[in-house]
Design a protein around this motif. Structure first.
Motif, PDB file in Angstrom:
ATOM      1  N   PHE A 271       0.812  -1.301   0.004  1.00  0.00           N
ATOM      2  CA  PHE A 271      -0.094  -0.174  -0.108  1.00  0.00           C
ATOM      3  C   PHE A 271       0.876   1.111  -0.167  1.00  0.00           C
ATOM      4  O   PHE A 271       0.282   2.381  -0.349  1.00  0.00           O
ATOM      5  N   ALA A 272       2.131   1.074   0.180  1.00  0.00           N
ATOM      6  CA  ALA A 272       3.003   2.138   0.375  1.00  0.00           C
ATOM      7  C   ALA A 272       4.522   1.564   0.187  1.00  0.00           C
ATOM      8  O   ALA A 272       4.858   0.566   0.355  1.00  0.00           O
ATOM      9  N   THR A 273       5.354   2.790  -0.027  1.00  0.00           N
ATOM     10  CA  THR A 273       6.844   2.174  -0.074  1.00  0.00           C
ATOM     11  C   THR A 273       7.533   3.283   0.826  1.00  0.00           C
ATOM     12  O   THR A 273       7.563   4.364   0.911  1.00  0.00           O
ATOM     13  N   ALA A 274       8.654   2.917   1.535  1.00  0.00           N
ATOM     14  CA  ALA A 274       9.230   3.469   2.473  1.00  0.00           C
ATOM     15  C   ALA A 274      10.670   3.271   2.166  1.00  0.00           C
ATOM     16  O   ALA A 274      11.153   2.418   1.727  1.00  0.00           O
ATOM     17  N   GLN A 275      11.490   4.612   2.464  1.00  0.00           N
ATOM     18  CA  GLN A 275      12.805   4.517   2.134  1.00  0.00           C
ATOM     19  C   GLN A 275      13.756   5.270   3.258  1.00  0.00           C
ATOM     20  O   GLN A 275      12.957   6.202   3.838  1.00  0.00           O
ATOM     21  N   VAL A 276      14.886   4.673   3.561  1.00  0.00           N
ATOM     22  CA  VAL A 276      15.705   5.469   4.685  1.00  0.00           C
ATOM     23  C   VAL A 276      17.203   5.508   3.900  1.00  0.00           C
ATOM     24  O   VAL A 276      17.604   4.541   3.539  1.00  0.00           O
ATOM     25  N   TYR A 277      17.814   6.689   4.111  1.00  0.00           N
ATOM     26  CA  TYR A 277      19.077   6.950   3.520  1.00  0.00           C
ATOM     27  C   TYR A 277      19.745   7.736   4.166  1.00  0.00           C
ATOM     28  O   TYR A 277      19.319   8.611   5.118  1.00  0.00           O
ATOM     29  N   VAL A 278      21.162   7.542   4.378  1.00  0.00           N
ATOM     30  CA  VAL A 278      22.293   8.110   5.147  1.00  0.00           C
ATOM     31  C   VAL A 278      23.441   8.598   4.197  1.00  0.00           C
ATOM     32  O   VAL A 278      23.681   7.990   3.421  1.00  0.00           O
ATOM     33  N   ALA A 279      23.644   9.727   4.260  1.00  0.00           N
ATOM     34  CA  ALA A 279      24.904  10.343   3.598  1.00  0.00           C
ATOM     35  C   ALA A 279      25.838  11.254   4.533  1.00  0.00           C
ATOM     36  O   ALA A 279      25.538  11.717   5.581  1.00  0.00           O
ATOM     37  N   ARG A 280      27.261  11.144   4.159  1.00  0.00           N
ATOM     38  CA  ARG A 280      27.908  11.898   4.794  1.00  0.00           C
ATOM     39  C   ARG A 280      28.884  12.868   3.881  1.00  0.00           C
ATOM     40  O   ARG A 280      29.254  12.391   2.784  1.00  0.00           O
ATOM     41  N   THR A 281      29.349  14.141   4.297  1.00  0.00           N
ATOM     42  CA  THR A 281      29.970  15.054   3.541  1.00  0.00           C
ATOM     43  C   THR A 281      31.297  14.334   3.291  1.00  0.00           C
ATOM     44  O   THR A 281      32.260  13.950   4.103  1.00  0.00           O
ATOM     45  N   VAL A 282      31.723  14.372   2.051  1.00  0.00           N
ATOM     46  CA  VAL A 282      33.005  13.933   1.402  1.00  0.00           C
ATOM     47  C   VAL A 282      33.947  15.164   0.998  1.00  0.00           C
ATOM     48  O   VAL A 282      35.205  14.980   0.814  1.00  0.00           O
ATOM     49  N   ALA A 283      33.335  16.338   0.477  1.00  0.00           N
ATOM     50  CA  ALA A 283      34.086  17.274   0.153  1.00  0.00           C
ATOM     51  C   ALA A 283      32.983  18.857   0.413  1.00  0.00           C
ATOM     52  O   ALA A 283      31.869  18.584   0.197  1.00  0.00           O
ATOM     53  N   THR A 284      33.705  19.727   0.709  1.00  0.00           N
ATOM     54  CA  THR A 284      32.868  20.870   1.091  1.00  0.00           C
ATOM     55  C   THR A 284      33.638  22.248   1.198  1.00  0.00           C
ATOM     56  O   THR A 284      34.788  21.893   1.539  1.00  0.00           O
ATOM     57  N   THR A 285      33.018  23.243   1.052  1.00  0.00           N
ATOM     58  CA  THR A 285      33.559  24.647   1.409  1.00  0.00           C
ATOM     59  C   THR A 285      32.851  25.129   2.477  1.00  0.00           C
ATOM     60  O   THR A 285      32.826  26.461   2.649  1.00  0.00           O
ATOM     61  N   SER A 286      31.784  24.849   2.964  1.00  0.00           N
ATOM     62  CA  SER A 286      30.625  25.163   3.833  1.00  0.00           C
ATOM     63  C   SER A 286      30.713  24.583   5.267  1.00  0.00           C
ATOM     64  O   SER A 286      31.243  25.053   6.340  1.00  0.00           O
TER      65      SER A 286
END
Length: 317
Positions: A271-286
């Motif tokens: 009846f529905a679809t669930a997602q979970v995702y996790v990410a981490r910074t690998v390059a930044t100037t902020s």
């Protein structure tokens, strides 16, 4: 449900924000479309989608949450073979100040409602492409205001300087959805009326230079039965990071952008679809951050299939 739930991304254009003048100010949050086959046309019908993103920021006075509910109408219109899909989304941004009297207060901020549409094409062989256009109506119903410390003092900066201008959004996406795969690349541009301000007496009359920006969302996942697993990556870049003169503050000063990588897990409940995702910074100037996101996709309506006419009964005598 069939693999068509992946195509929900064709209109699941989740809307979000970065926060505070010192951070990348793209109105569309980087990574809002990972996990979605945004290049594939949706089957005709009405869909609801909600995405919540939590940014745990390193060495920052606050963490940020973004909630993005989206209502999608995949219309029966298919000019030149491309399906027209319409959407509306009223995002909300939350800031969570760190403890202490000098910390920032928790806030909730209404982002200007996004209205837009997509023209999505099925190219055959499980390939699809789509074009997006729309606008965040920040000047109509985006929150105005400034940060305030826990001790009550005003912080001399807008919470989200990009809300001082409507944000015009255009995008292009390509997807492959064969054999249970979702291989998608999505480019999203944000264009501003700049310079802009919140008006006299609001935000100390500060005038902001808002840099146009470009986001890239990448997805590579595969379904195994009802489960989905794979890799994601996303980032943003500001085009103008130079200093401004004449009392104009550049909201993206010295902030070229950032890029993150991570993984995604999903499950199809029928009846529905669930997602979970996790990410981490690998390059930044902020800023560096660990970002945890959850999403729910619910089909609300689809046209009732036309029943086939019963075959005549033929008797042989």
């Amino acid at each position: 449900m069939t693999k068509n739930w992946l195509a929900t991304g064709a209109l699941a254009l989740t809307m979000g924000m970065s926060a505070t003048a010192s951070y990348a100010q793209t109105t569309t949050i980087p990574g809002e479309q990972v996990g979605l086959a945004t290049g594939a046309p949706l089957p005709e019908g009405i869909y609801a989608l909600n995405t919540f993103v939590y940014q745990s920021r390193d060495n920052s006075a606050l963490d940020v949450g973004i909630n993005i509910p989206v209502l999608v109408w995949s219309t029966p219109l298919v000019p030149l073979g491309g399906r027209i899909e319409l959407l509306v989304a009223p995002p909300t941004v939350f800031t969570f100040g760190k403890s202490g009297a000098n910390g920032l207060r928790d806030t909730s901020i209404n982002v200007g409602t996004f209205v837009g549409g997509i023209w999505a094409f099925d190219l055959g062989n499980n390939f699809g492409v789509s074009l997006l256009g729309g606008v965040y109506l920040n000047e109509l119903n985006g929150d105005r205001g400034v940060l305030r410390t826990n001790a009550g003092a005003l912080a001399n900066t807008a919470v989200l300087p990009q809300l001082s201008s409507n944000t015009y959004r255009v995008g292009v996406a390509a997807s492959y959805t064969g054999d249970g795969y979702n291989l998608t690349a999505n480019l999203t541009a944000n264009i501003y009326d700049s310079p802009s301000s919140f008006g006299s007496g609001r935000d100390f009359g500060t005038v902001y230079s808002l840099s146009d920006s470009l986001n890239l969302d990448l997805t590579a996942t595969k379904k195994f039965g009802k489960f989905e697993i794979g890799a994601i990556a996303y980032g943003t870049v500001n085009f103008d990071t130079g200093a401004k003169a004449g009392g104009i503050i550049n909201a993206a000063l010295n902030d070229r952008g950032r890029f993150l990588m991570g993984g995604l897990v999903g499950y199809d409940f029928g009846f529905a679809t669930a997602q979970v995702y996790v990410a981490r910074t690998v390059a930044t100037t902020s800023f560096d951050s660990t970002e945890i996101s959850g999403r729910l996709i619910v089909p609300l309506y689809s046209p009732t299939p036309v029943a086939a006419a019963p075959a005549p009964i033929i008797r042989k005598y």
